[in-house]
Design a protein around this motif. Structure first.
Motif, PDB file in Angstrom:
ATOM      1  N   LYS A   1      27.618  26.124  15.980  1.00 25.60           N
ATOM      2  CA  LYS A   1      28.440  26.901  15.063  1.00 25.60           C
ATOM      3  C   LYS A   1      29.515  25.844  15.040  1.00 25.60           C
ATOM      4  N   PRO A   2      29.514  25.218  14.050  1.00 24.41           N
ATOM      5  CA  PRO A   2      30.728  24.331  13.563  1.00 24.41           C
ATOM      6  C   PRO A   2      32.029  25.080  13.226  1.00 24.41           C
ATOM      7  N   LYS A   3      33.175  24.418  13.744  1.00 24.70           N
ATOM      8  CA  LYS A   3      34.397  24.921  13.076  1.00 24.70           C
ATOM      9  C   LYS A   3      34.829  24.003  11.912  1.00 24.70           C
ATOM     10  N   ILE A   4      35.207  24.583  10.900  1.00 22.42           N
ATOM     11  CA  ILE A   4      35.186  23.896   9.536  1.00 22.42           C
ATOM     12  C   ILE A   4      36.477  24.220   8.760  1.00 22.42           C
TER      13      ILE A   4
ATOM     14  N   ALA B   1      29.723  30.045   6.464  1.00 28.27           N
ATOM     15  CA  ALA B   1      31.131  29.998   6.867  1.00 28.27           C
ATOM     16  C   ALA B   1      31.416  29.350   8.299  1.00 28.27           C
ATOM     17  N   SER B   2      32.656  29.042   8.391  1.00 26.07           N
ATOM     18  CA  SER B   2      32.928  28.435   9.697  1.00 26.07           C
ATOM     19  C   SER B   2      32.672  29.533  10.783  1.00 26.07           C
ATOM     20  N   ASP B   3      32.142  28.652  12.024  1.00 25.61           N
ATOM     21  CA  ASP B   3      31.551  29.524  13.061  1.00 25.61           C
ATOM     22  C   ASP B   3      30.264  30.149  12.964  1.00 25.61           C
ATOM     23  N   ALA B   4      29.716  30.013  11.638  1.00 30.01           N
ATOM     24  CA  ALA B   4      28.327  30.522  11.522  1.00 30.01           C
ATOM     25  C   ALA B   4      27.061  29.643  12.082  1.00 30.01           C
ATOM     26  N   ALA B   5      26.177  30.223  12.350  1.00 27.52           N
ATOM     27  CA  ALA B   5      24.926  29.502  13.366  1.00 27.52           C
ATOM     28  C   ALA B   5      24.203  28.497  12.211  1.00 27.52           C
ATOM     29  N   ILE B   6      24.095  27.367  12.402  1.00 27.15           N
ATOM     30  CA  ILE B   6      23.012  26.542  11.531  1.00 27.15           C
ATOM     31  C   ILE B   6      22.164  25.893  12.319  1.00 27.15           C
ATOM     32  N   SER B   7      21.350  25.266  11.559  1.00 26.37           N
ATOM     33  CA  SER B   7      20.246  24.213  12.437  1.00 26.37           C
ATOM     34  C   SER B   7      20.976  23.092  12.268  1.00 26.37           C
ATOM     35  N   LEU B   8      21.095  22.388  13.534  1.00 26.21           N
ATOM     36  CA  LEU B   8      21.590  21.120  13.501  1.00 26.21           C
ATOM     37  C   LEU B   8      20.398  19.858  13.282  1.00 26.21           C
ATOM     38  N   GLU B   9      20.087  19.819  12.118  1.00 24.29           N
ATOM     39  CA  GLU B   9      19.080  18.868  11.776  1.00 24.29           C
ATOM     40  C   GLU B   9      19.654  18.211  10.334  1.00 24.29           C
ATOM     41  N   ASP B  10      19.015  17.121   9.994  1.00 23.08           N
ATOM     42  CA  ASP B  10      19.241  16.218   8.720  1.00 23.08           C
ATOM     43  C   ASP B  10      18.699  17.351   7.535  1.00 23.08           C
ATOM     44  N   GLY B  11      19.553  17.267   6.455  1.00 20.36           N
ATOM     45  CA  GLY B  11      19.479  18.119   5.494  1.00 20.36           C
ATOM     46  C   GLY B  11      19.947  19.511   5.272  1.00 20.36           C
ATOM     47  N   THR B  12      20.404  20.086   6.521  1.00 17.90           N
ATOM     48  CA  THR B  12      21.141  21.157   6.530  1.00 17.90           C
ATOM     49  C   THR B  12      22.174  21.114   5.561  1.00 17.90           C
ATOM     50  N   SER B  13      22.668  22.168   4.697  1.00 18.61           N
ATOM     51  CA  SER B  13      23.511  21.943   3.647  1.00 18.61           C
ATOM     52  C   SER B  13      24.802  23.091   3.654  1.00 18.61           C
TER      53      SER B  13
END
Length: 333
Positions: free
Chosen positions: A74-77, A88-100
């Protein structure tokens, strides 16, 4: 009349300035950059800060051998003034190449950014690439630095055709050696030939030797004990126990068997000599007897373990050790 003219002039100037100010404040901004991108790790004790380069968000995960890259974060942006980002900032995302990510400016224009993830984990490294030659069933070791303390590193033998064979992992020592048996866990064997060694850590990152380190020869296969029991084996003095064996047959025998253990008083390895009783009709099991004077309360040691010296047509072969296994063999009262 003159005062009235001055009043009209002043009113016109104020009106112009007011309209200019209103137009400046209401003009949509075109800015759509990511200004900061951070990911918490080590349970929030620290953070990984991305390197922002054009439309790429570079994430270099720290080089801690025992800290795997998580699947989601959950990056802070933070982004340009008046811009919005999705996800959005603090939203969970896949930590992998290509995540946009898409940043949209106030004027409606947008810009897409993509993740580029680099695994900075410390990888296993070959201490040397000394040549190893052994028959099927033979045992050898490969020396590494940077092995994981939990023993999770795995090795494969790879031929020129890119075929991979997973040898039996016997033991990993604290000083960085992985001991293996030249056979696969299911007993299907490894064809004779020359092989590169590939090590894979828990992050599934491969490291391959630059030379063909291992040669499986066509010499007579070496018998070895293969533990597969699902709970500890307890055996008393004078009793027998049976364990599986591979690469055994009519022409084979065992002229010596030793039960290695750690002596409680000295702290050093010692052994009990076992009596070889025989094999079954299928030649896939062998039985041994515990001597009547064996010490009790001892368990099979995790290094040399159960050692046999097999024979082929009456001629001694190389000794074979079956070392650590999840379920030990214990001599009891």
């Amino acid at each position: 009349m003159k005062k009235y003219f001055y009043f009209l002039t002043l009113l016109a100037v104020l009106s112009f300035l007011s309209s200019c100010k209103k137009e400046y404040e209401m003009a949509p901004t075109p800015y759509k950059e990511i200004t900061s991108f951070k990911i918490a790790y080590l349970n929030g004790q620290d953070s990984v800060e991305a390197i922002l380069d054009g439309e790429t968000i570079h994430i270099v995960w720290p080089g801690l051998t025992e800290w795997p890259i998580p699947e989601t974060v959950k990056p802070k942006i933070t982004v340009s003034h008046n811009a919005i980002i999705s996800p959005a900032s603090d939203a969970a995302i896949s930590l992998e190449d290509g995540t946009s990510y898409t940043v949209t400016a106030q004027d409606g224009s947008s810009k897409t950014f993509k993740l580029k993830v680099t695994n900075g984990a410390i990888l296993p490294a070959f201490m040397n690439e000394d040549a190893i030659s052994l028959p099927a069933g033979g045992q050898a070791s490969v020396s590494f630095s940077n092995l994981a303390a939990d023993g999770s590193d795995v090795i494969y033998l790879v031929n020129d055709a890119k075929e991979e064979f997973k040898p039996i992992h016997v033991l990993q020592t604290p000083v960085g050696e992985i001991f293996f048996i030249a056979d696969q866990p299911d007993g299907s064997g490894i064809p004779a030939g020359e092989y590169y060694v590939k090590a894979i850590n828990k992050y599934q990152v491969p490291v391959v030797s630059s030379t063909k380190m291992v040669t499986i020869t066509n010499k007579t296969a070496l018998p070895y004990i293969y533990f597969n029991h699902t709970q500890p084996i307890e055996v008393k003095r004078g009793e027998t126990f049976t364990v599986p064996i591979r690469n055994f047959g009519k022409k084979y025998g065992i002229n010596r068997a030793r039960f290695y253990y750690i002596d409680n008083e000295s702290g050093y390895a010692s052994f009990v000599t076992l009596t070889y009783i025989g094999t079954n009709a299928a030649f896939n099991e062998v039985s041994f007897q515990i001597p009547e004077d064996a010490p009790t309360g001892i368990s099979l040691q995790s290094n040399q373990g159960l050692q046999i010296r097999p024979t082929f047509e009456g001629i001694n072969m190389t000794t074979s050790n079956t070392a650590y296994y999840a379920h030990t063999i214990k001599i009891v009262e």
